[in-house]
Design a protein around this motif. Structure first.
Motif, PDB file in Angstrom:
ATOM      1  N   ASP A 239       0.809  -1.216   0.000  1.00 19.26           N
ATOM      2  CA  ASP A 239       0.000   0.000   0.000  1.00 19.26           C
ATOM      3  C   ASP A 239       0.846   1.273   0.000  1.00 19.26           C
ATOM      4  O   ASP A 239       0.309   2.375   0.151  1.00 19.26           O
ATOM      5  N   SER A 240       2.154   1.131  -0.151  1.00 17.04           N
ATOM      6  CA  SER A 240       3.026   2.309  -0.186  1.00 17.04           C
ATOM      7  C   SER A 240       2.712   3.159  -1.404  1.00 17.04           C
ATOM      8  O   SER A 240       2.203   2.662  -2.417  1.00 17.04           O
ATOM      9  N   ASP A 241       3.010   4.432  -1.311  1.00 17.18           N
ATOM     10  CA  ASP A 241       2.768   5.332  -2.442  1.00 17.18           C
ATOM     11  C   ASP A 241       3.514   4.862  -3.685  1.00 17.18           C
ATOM     12  O   ASP A 241       3.001   4.959  -4.807  1.00 17.18           O
ATOM     13  N   PHE A 242       4.719   4.364  -3.487  1.00 19.11           N
ATOM     14  CA  PHE A 242       5.528   3.946  -4.630  1.00 19.11           C
ATOM     15  C   PHE A 242       4.851   2.812  -5.394  1.00 19.11           C
ATOM     16  O   PHE A 242       4.729   2.872  -6.623  1.00 19.11           O
ATOM     17  N   ILE A 243       4.395   1.800  -4.680  1.00 20.39           N
ATOM     18  CA  ILE A 243       3.765   0.660  -5.352  1.00 20.39           C
ATOM     19  C   ILE A 243       2.437   1.068  -5.972  1.00 20.39           C
ATOM     20  O   ILE A 243       2.143   0.722  -7.128  1.00 20.39           O
ATOM     21  N   THR A 244       1.619   1.798  -5.250  1.00 19.22           N
ATOM     22  CA  THR A 244       0.280   2.120  -5.756  1.00 19.22           C
ATOM     23  C   THR A 244       0.305   3.104  -6.912  1.00 19.22           C
ATOM     24  O   THR A 244      -0.635   3.144  -7.712  1.00 19.22           O
ATOM     25  N   THR A 245       1.375   3.886  -7.046  1.00 14.36           N
ATOM     26  CA  THR A 245       1.463   4.819  -8.170  1.00 14.36           C
ATOM     27  C   THR A 245       2.278   4.262  -9.325  1.00 14.36           C
ATOM     28  O   THR A 245       1.902   4.404 -10.496  1.00 14.36           O
ATOM     29  N   GLN A 246       3.385   3.590  -9.027  1.00 12.49           N
ATOM     30  CA  GLN A 246       4.298   3.174 -10.086  1.00 12.49           C
ATOM     31  C   GLN A 246       3.918   1.850 -10.738  1.00 12.49           C
ATOM     32  O   GLN A 246       4.086   1.681 -11.947  1.00 12.49           O
ATOM     33  N   LEU A 247       3.413   0.904  -9.963  1.00 14.90           N
ATOM     34  CA  LEU A 247       3.098  -0.388 -10.555  1.00 14.90           C
ATOM     35  C   LEU A 247       2.033  -0.287 -11.651  1.00 14.90           C
ATOM     36  O   LEU A 247       2.190  -0.909 -12.714  1.00 14.90           O
ATOM     37  N   PRO A 248       0.962   0.501 -11.475  1.00 15.11           N
ATOM     38  CA  PRO A 248       0.006   0.639 -12.580  1.00 15.11           C
ATOM     39  C   PRO A 248       0.612   1.278 -13.835  1.00 15.11           C
ATOM     40  O   PRO A 248       0.252   0.907 -14.957  1.00 15.11           O
ATOM     41  N   ILE A 249       1.539   2.215 -13.651  1.00 12.20           N
ATOM     42  CA  ILE A 249       2.191   2.840 -14.803  1.00 12.20           C
ATOM     43  C   ILE A 249       3.051   1.825 -15.551  1.00 12.20           C
ATOM     44  O   ILE A 249       3.050   1.767 -16.789  1.00 12.20           O
ATOM     45  N   ILE A 250       3.777   1.005 -14.799  1.00 14.45           N
ATOM     46  CA  ILE A 250       4.591  -0.039 -15.417  1.00 14.45           C
ATOM     47  C   ILE A 250       3.692  -1.049 -16.127  1.00 14.45           C
ATOM     48  O   ILE A 250       3.990  -1.509 -17.242  1.00 14.45           O
ATOM     49  N   ALA A 251       2.567  -1.377 -15.491  1.00  8.97           N
ATOM     50  CA  ALA A 251       1.625  -2.323 -16.102  1.00  8.97           C
ATOM     51  C   ALA A 251       1.072  -1.771 -17.411  1.00  8.97           C
ATOM     52  O   ALA A 251       0.912  -2.520 -18.393  1.00  8.97           O
ATOM     53  N   ASP A 252       0.785  -0.479 -17.455  1.00  7.37           N
ATOM     54  CA  ASP A 252       0.287   0.137 -18.692  1.00  7.37           C
ATOM     55  C   ASP A 252       1.326   0.045 -19.801  1.00  7.37           C
ATOM     56  O   ASP A 252       0.989  -0.233 -20.967  1.00  7.37           O
ATOM     57  N   ALA A 253       2.593   0.275 -19.463  1.00  8.91           N
ATOM     58  CA  ALA A 253       3.654   0.177 -20.472  1.00  8.91           C
ATOM     59  C   ALA A 253       3.762  -1.238 -21.017  1.00  8.91           C
ATOM     60  O   ALA A 253       3.921  -1.450 -22.225  1.00  8.91           O
ATOM     61  N   ALA A 254       3.670  -2.209 -20.110  1.00  9.47           N
ATOM     62  CA  ALA A 254       3.735  -3.609 -20.545  1.00  9.47           C
ATOM     63  C   ALA A 254       2.547  -3.961 -21.432  1.00  9.47           C
ATOM     64  O   ALA A 254       2.696  -4.679 -22.434  1.00  9.47           O
ATOM     65  N   ASP A 255       1.365  -3.457 -21.077  1.00  3.69           N
ATOM     66  CA  ASP A 255       0.173  -3.718 -21.874  1.00  3.69           C
ATOM     67  C   ASP A 255       0.310  -3.123 -23.275  1.00  3.69           C
ATOM     68  O   ASP A 255      -0.021  -3.772 -24.274  1.00  3.69           O
ATOM     69  N   LEU A 256       0.810  -1.908 -23.370  1.00  5.67           N
ATOM     70  CA  LEU A 256       1.005  -1.274 -24.674  1.00  5.67           C
ATOM     71  C   LEU A 256       2.029  -2.030 -25.513  1.00  5.67           C
ATOM     72  O   LEU A 256       1.970  -2.007 -26.746  1.00  5.67           O
ATOM     73  N   ALA A 257       2.963  -2.697 -24.840  1.00  5.42           N
ATOM     74  CA  ALA A 257       3.975  -3.472 -25.552  1.00  5.42           C
ATOM     75  C   ALA A 257       3.456  -4.842 -25.965  1.00  5.42           C
ATOM     76  O   ALA A 257       4.174  -5.601 -26.633  1.00  5.42           O
ATOM     77  N   GLY A 258       2.231  -5.168 -25.549  1.00  7.25           N
ATOM     78  CA  GLY A 258       1.636  -6.429 -25.961  1.00  7.25           C
ATOM     79  C   GLY A 258       1.772  -7.565 -24.976  1.00  7.25           C
ATOM     80  O   GLY A 258       1.452  -8.717 -25.296  1.00  7.25           O
ATOM     81  N   LEU A 259       2.235  -7.281 -23.760  1.00  8.47           N
ATOM     82  CA  LEU A 259       2.359  -8.328 -22.754  1.00  8.47           C
ATOM     83  C   LEU A 259       1.005  -8.551 -22.096  1.00  8.47           C
ATOM     84  O   LEU A 259       0.444  -7.633 -21.503  1.00  8.47           O
ATOM     85  N   PRO A 260       0.457  -9.751 -22.172  1.00  5.78           N
ATOM     86  CA  PRO A 260      -0.846 -10.015 -21.555  1.00  5.78           C
ATOM     87  C   PRO A 260      -0.802  -9.800 -20.045  1.00  5.78           C
ATOM     88  O   PRO A 260       0.265  -9.886 -19.422  1.00  5.78           O
ATOM     89  N   GLU A 261      -1.961  -9.544 -19.451  1.00  2.00           N
ATOM     90  CA  GLU A 261      -2.034  -9.288 -18.016  1.00  2.00           C
ATOM     91  C   GLU A 261      -1.452 -10.437 -17.210  1.00  2.00           C
ATOM     92  O   GLU A 261      -0.735 -10.221 -16.232  1.00  2.00           O
ATOM     93  N   VAL A 262      -1.735 -11.668 -17.630  1.00  6.34           N
ATOM     94  CA  VAL A 262      -1.208 -12.812 -16.893  1.00  6.34           C
ATOM     95  C   VAL A 262       0.309 -12.879 -17.012  1.00  6.34           C
ATOM     96  O   VAL A 262       1.010 -13.276 -16.059  1.00  6.34           O
ATOM     97  N   GLY A 263       0.835 -12.470 -18.153  1.00  4.88           N
ATOM     98  CA  GLY A 263       2.281 -12.441 -18.327  1.00  4.88           C
ATOM     99  C   GLY A 263       2.935 -11.391 -17.465  1.00  4.88           C
ATOM    100  O   GLY A 263       4.016 -11.613 -16.906  1.00  4.88           O
ATOM    101  N   PHE A 264       2.276 -10.228 -17.351  1.00  5.93           N
ATOM    102  CA  PHE A 264       2.823  -9.176 -16.502  1.00  5.93           C
ATOM    103  C   PHE A 264       2.803  -9.608 -15.039  1.00  5.93           C
ATOM    104  O   PHE A 264       3.768  -9.360 -14.308  1.00  5.93           O
TER     105      PHE A 264
END
Length: 262
Positions: free
Chosen positions: A133-158
């Motif tokens: 629940d830290s600010d770092f995880i709650t703010t940065q992990l979704p941004i990283i997930a969005d980048a992975a999604d745009l690159a074509g990595l499926p949610e399960v892969g991420f």
């Protein structure tokens, strides 16, 4: 327009520090900033905070400003930014010690940024289970997930990728550091999109390849082309340092032992 005033780290409030205070590397990086005399730029009027997107623009555009470490929205600084700034300072210091005063070059810029950026992923791995629940995880992990999604990595892969980062944060640090340095170095001499695409495709299959564009590689390349100067001595030092990290079973521990504990 509110003028920008400089502040030392000790004059700022460090946000989210409780989450990372148990990580030795963070404590040593913070100490490095405190000892360095680095100063941060903040709005002179407390009521005239700079928006996050404006501060990001200033920091990405004036990346290597020698007068300050970073422009901040107000008199608060996230703990992960403290670490990022510290790595830039420490790496530049060590290159200068080995190559001589005034040594610079694209290799040095890329080396410092690859270490600082990879440490962000290391923090994800360390904090995901102990401070989800830290600010770092709650703010940065979704941004990283969005980048992975745009690159074509499926949610399960991420999800599987991040689980592995949490299991092996030190190895993830080095794997990403090496990838970022290699990718930036391959892209710098490219003369157009065809060459650049071929260079990027050369990293297909690397587990962190879907995260490459999260790290603003275009800014690295453009900044190096605009401001880096030829520095054979610095380039050779960086090659030696990079080789030492690749050959060490725990590259982050090597950096901490050699560069942060003195």
């Amino acid at each position: 327009m509110s003028p920008l005033h400089s502040r030392t780290l000790d004059q700022l409030t460090i946000d989210d520090e409780a989450a990372v205070s148990g990580i030795e590397a963070y404590r040593l990086l913070k100490r490095a900033v405190q000892r360095s005399g680095l100063r941060f730029l903040v709005p002179g009027d407390a009521a005239a905070a700079i928006s996050w997107d404006r501060a990001l623009f200033l920091n990405l555009t004036f990346w290597n400003d020698t007068e300050s470490a970073d422009v901040l929205c107000d008199e608060h600084i996230p703990a992960d930014v403290v670490a990022h700034v510290a790595w830039h300072h420490v790496v530049s210091r060590e290159i200068a010690r080995a190559a001589g005063p005034g040594a610079g070059g694209a290799a040095g810029l890329f080396f410092a940024e690859s270490i600082a950026s990879a440490f962000d992923l290391y923090l994800v791995g360390r904090l995901l289970s102990v401070a989800p629940d830290s600010d770092f995880i709650t703010t940065q992990l979704p941004i990283i997930a969005d980048a992975a999604d745009l690159a074509g990595l499926p949610e399960v892969g991420f999800a599987a990728l991040i689980e592995d980062v949490a299991r092996r944060p030190e190895q993830s640090f080095e794997d990403l550091r090496a990838l970022l340095l290699d990718a930036a170095s391959a892209l710098l001499p490219c003369h157009g999109p065809t060459e650049a695409l071929a260079a990027l495709e050369g990293f297909a299959g690397h587990r962190f390849e879907p995260l490459l564009h999260h790290f603003q590689l275009s800014n690295w390349i453009l900044y190096a082309r605009a401001y880096a100067v030829a520095s054979p001595a610095s380039d050779e030092v960086v090659r030696q340092m990079d080789r030492a990290l690749r050959q060490n079973p725990d590259a982050l521990a090597w950096l901490v032992d050699h560069w942060l504990t003195n």
